[in-house]
Write an enzyme that holds these catalytic residues in place. Structure first.
Site, mmCIF file in Angstrom:
data_model
loop_
_atom_site.group_PDB
_atom_site.id
_atom_site.type_symbol
_atom_site.label_atom_id
_atom_site.label_comp_id
_atom_site.label_asym_id
_atom_site.label_seq_id
_atom_site.Cartn_x
_atom_site.Cartn_y
_atom_site.Cartn_z
ATOM 1 N N ASP A 122 -4.317 -32.723 -57.664
ATOM 2 C CA ASP A 122 -4.044 -31.252 -57.298
ATOM 3 C C ASP A 122 -5.001 -30.348 -58.251
ATOM 4 O O ASP A 122 -5.402 -29.267 -57.743
ATOM 5 C CB ASP A 122 -2.586 -30.854 -57.450
ATOM 6 C CG ASP A 122 -2.019 -31.581 -56.386
ATOM 7 O OD1 ASP A 122 -2.400 -31.345 -55.187
ATOM 8 O OD2 ASP A 122 -0.894 -32.143 -56.332
ATOM 9 N N THR A 173 -0.572 -38.857 -60.057
ATOM 10 C CA THR A 173 0.308 -39.877 -58.824
ATOM 11 C C THR A 173 0.041 -41.155 -59.360
ATOM 12 O O THR A 173 0.879 -42.026 -59.062
ATOM 13 C CB THR A 173 -0.443 -39.467 -57.610
ATOM 14 O OG1 THR A 173 -0.139 -38.095 -57.267
ATOM 15 C CG2 THR A 173 0.198 -40.338 -56.449
#
Lengths: 165, 165, 165, 165
Positions: free
Chosen positions: D84, D12
């Site tokens: 994640d 991200t």
């Protein structure tokens, strides 16, 4: 689409934080960067006339601004300017360049420097650039999303807001 | 100064990054915050009609937009809209609300979400809000600092720029 | 995870642009907002001791800072401070609170106000908050991503960079 | 001051908004720009190993990351990584590079892309860069202002927060 002339005179718009001195100061204008950010495709020519706080703008500075507007080939002109004496410069322009001159002149500025996160500069630039494209000849101030005729506006010093007089 | 009606329909303007899913999504509109940032003193009434990507806008969504514009008491209306089908919605509005309706309607949007650092949204909002105050009745698109008549504009998909056709 | 005490003293970190006066000034500290933005889950207690430019910090101000650090129940303390006299305050703290006191004290600040777009403040806060959690007792300055012992550092006035002496 | 090796893997941290497609995508890493913004003077060498969403990281990608860490001349290594599967990569590193290897490895990432206004990325980078300079050999995750040992942490999918297990 006629070319718009943009004259830069400084003002809060273009102030920056000098991290060595801790003071606010001018370097280069942010105008081109702001036009890029706004994905502007308006045909413009930008020229920096001066880079000063508008409280320091002298009569001869104003004469220079007026002459540059009179001599500009373009009939539509946007001026970035400090808010404190924007009304005075607008008055000088209106006296020298009445509607019969065929010039549409819009002054704008910012309450917060563009380089700072929370600036109104980009909004004001979008506003002024739009007004200047469509208004009839005359001298105007574009601030707070509104457009004021040069002889019917003042900056309220308590609130920082431009208002009709 | 007449009140401007602002209708929010979503679009890139209002997209946000959902940090749990990693996807772009809509929450609330940023319009009020953007008007505050721009120190706007234009008298506006904001109403969110929908909050969608304009690629998902259906015919019945467009019917709703048209009806809301027709029924609005205000004669000057600004619509925030995704750029991908902004031209289609403008055409639907122009068909239903010709200049004789007395309505000046300006659609605008953004290429980059306002919540992201480098958005054109604030510039576009300043621009659209200015055009809507001064243009004669008709339906227009305000993007890239310019104003296009609804039947003479397209979005160039290669460049992301709106241009005259 | 032991609680970290954060003392706010002002400095460039917390300066804001006052749009009515055009001057830089202090309002409230941005520390809580910055910790939220950093999604910090470090257990902290924030207290504002003063809100001043570090060039205006007097000896009695420094006595106050030292006393607050000595009296704090927490053994790990982060201080936000103007960069100009950060080294002097660090020296005062080191004289009063040697490693035997069991206190780990980290001072940090910013070259650009957090409220401005291009601040180093968030980076420095992340850095100082990390160093203070793991360093042994002592007084340190965390700037430029580095950690300096309080008696082996100076701010280079030409470059604005902290360096080992 | 020993050089820190920084490996970029994407996540991200480095996602950007593609204004033509309206999708999030990777272009170049923002690491150098972030280090500049933080006025970092830590001696670093940055190398991009991959530029992917960590949900798409395969076993062979992880083998590559492990090999690069093992082969690096530097004993202190920072890795930017999607959140994640950051814990999985940390586990792979810990299995291959136990403390006896002499390597201090810190993984960090962001919940919001750096290019967006409200990112935690700069805070996390300041944090990770600080932890990696002072922690003893081992594999760690630096998120939420805290530092977790690689085998005692998980990302809480409901809250997006890293927590001790």
């Amino acid at each position: 689409m006629a070319t718009i002339r943009i004259f830069v005179t400084g003002g809060t718009f273009d102030k920056e934080y000098n991290e060595l001195t801790g003071a606010l100061a001018f370097k280069d204008t942010h105008l081109p960067e702001m036009l890029r950010l706004g994905r502007s495709r308006v045909d413009v020519v930008v020229r920096t006339l001066m880079m000063i706080d508008s409280l320091e703008m002298t009569d001869s500075d104003r004469v220079l601004v007026v002459e540059q507007c009179r001599d500009a080939a373009e009939s539509r002109i946007l001026i970035t300017h400090g808010t404190d004496t924007m009304v005075e410069t607008a008055a000088a322009l209106a006296a020298a360049l009445p509607p019969a001159s065929g010039k549409t002149i819009v002054l704008t500025g910012a309450m917060i420097p563009y380089a700072f996160g929370s600036s109104d500069g980009l909004f004001n630039l979008g506003s002024a650039l739009s007004f200047v494209q469509v208004l009839p000849p005359g001298v105007y101030i574009a601030m707070n999303g509104r457009c004021f005729e040069s002889d019917r506006v003042r900056k309220n010093r308590e609130t920082g807001i431009f208002e009709v007089i």
